[in-house]
Design an enzyme around this catalytic site. Structure first.
Site, short mmCIF file in Angstrom:
data_model
loop_
_atom_site.label_atom_id
_atom_site.label_comp_id
_atom_site.label_asym_id
_atom_site.label_seq_id
_atom_site.Cartn_x
_atom_site.Cartn_y
_atom_site.Cartn_z
N HIS A 129 0.86 -1.18 0.00
CA HIS A 129 0.00 0.00 0.00
C HIS A 129 0.89 1.24 0.00
O HIS A 129 1.96 1.24 0.62
CB HIS A 129 -0.91 -0.02 1.24
N GLU A 143 -3.93 1.97 -7.38
CA GLU A 143 -4.28 3.10 -6.54
C GLU A 143 -3.33 4.26 -6.82
O GLU A 143 -2.23 4.33 -6.23
CB GLU A 143 -4.16 2.73 -5.05
P1 PGA Z 1 -9.37 6.10 0.31
O1 PGA Z 1 -8.22 5.02 0.58
O2 PGA Z 1 -10.57 5.36 -0.20
O3 PGA Z 1 -9.61 6.72 1.66
O4 PGA Z 1 -8.83 7.06 -0.68
C1 PGA Z 1 -8.01 3.99 -0.34
C2 PGA Z 1 -6.79 3.21 0.08
O5 PGA Z 1 -5.87 3.82 0.65
O6 PGA Z 1 -6.73 1.99 -0.12
#
Ligand code: PGA
Length: 263
Positions: free
Chosen positions: A94, A166
């Site tokens: 992450h 992401e």
């Molecule tokens: P968020 O986080 O939906 O708060 O943007 C997503 C993540 O960090 O996996």
């Protein structure tokens, strides 16, 4: 048809009691959907109590992090081996871990390998920062993150992995800029192309690719409708049971519409 995968990343939030209350509400609000897989990723401390509270037909569990060695003198760490009986999934790489905890490409690679070795499906997060995007490095960054992370796996193992795209700039923690579904689609296509080049077409079709970055009940439909997007990794909106239930509901509705469409 693949099940849509919706993952709740609770991050470092919720006490044992708060998590238990949230799980209770989620149980009441979310019906069992055969076409949608819902996975909760609580903090490590809460994982064990939650595991006995959840209806396993409704919710799966993921860890948010673990250490790549199976056991030994590593004070303060928890291994994938220890999580084996508790979780099906573990989030790996992450951006908060890469950025705040200096997890390098090699660290992420070792964690992916440890996860697979212990029978836990990694949810590998990849994504570029704002600066990397501005400097047109998105493809290079994604390429390096994917190639390194999957390096130790066989094609068979890669086909089981979940990849979450992401973009760092779209995550609420890092600014939460709204990402355009079209831009997301281009990167998801690129991820599948990378997998196809390295592991073949079949693996690239089997691998599940999620989107993550400020997904909430308002934006879920647009992201989940992207061709090639198999689900979502949800951060802040997953702490609100109503919003999260709406996201799951959207996933279910889209699956339903699609299966009707295909007869
Ligand atoms: P968020 O986080 O939906 O708060 O943007 C997503 C993540 O960090 O996996």
């Amino acid at each position: 048809m693949k099940k849509t995968l919706i993952v709740a990343n609770w991050k470092m939030n919720l006490s044992t009691h708060e998590a238990s209350v949230l799980v209770h509400r989620l149980h009441q609000t979310i019906p069992t959907h055969r076409s949608v897989e819902v996975v909760l990723a609580p903090n490590l401390l809460v994982l064990q109590p939650i595991s006995v509270e959840i209806d396993r037909h409704k919710f799966g569990l993921a860890a948010q992090n673990a250490y790549h060695r199976d056991s030994g003198a590593f004070t303060g760490e928890v291994s994938y081996t220890m999580l084996q009986d508790l979780v099906h999934y573990c989030i790996v790489g992450h951006s908060e871990r890469r950025i705040y905890f200096n997890e390098t490409l090699e660290v992420v690679r070792d964690k992916v390998a440890a996860s697979v070795r212990n029978g836990i499906t990694p949810i590998l997060c990849v994504g570029e920062t704002k600066q990397e995007r501005t400097e047109n490095q998105t493809k290079q960054v994604i390429h390096d993150q994917i190639v390194t992370a999957l390096f130790r796996l066989t094609s068979e193992e890669v086909s089981e992995v979940v990849i979450a795209y992401e973009p760092v700039w779209a995550i609420s923690t890092f600014g939460g800029e709204v990402a355009k579904p079209h831009d997301i689609k281009l990167v998801i296509d690129y991820i599948r192309k990378q997998i196809a080049d390295l592991y073949g077409q079949r693996v690239s079709e089997e691998v599940r690719v999620l989107y993550g970055g400020s997904v909430d009940d308002q934006s879920a439909q647009a992201y989940l409708s992207i061709d090639g997007c198999d689900g979502a990794l949800v951060g802040s909106a997953s702490l609100n049971y109503q919003k999260f239930a709406n996201i799951v509901d959207t996933a279910y509705r889209l699956q339903h519409e699609e299966s009707e469409h295909h007869g």
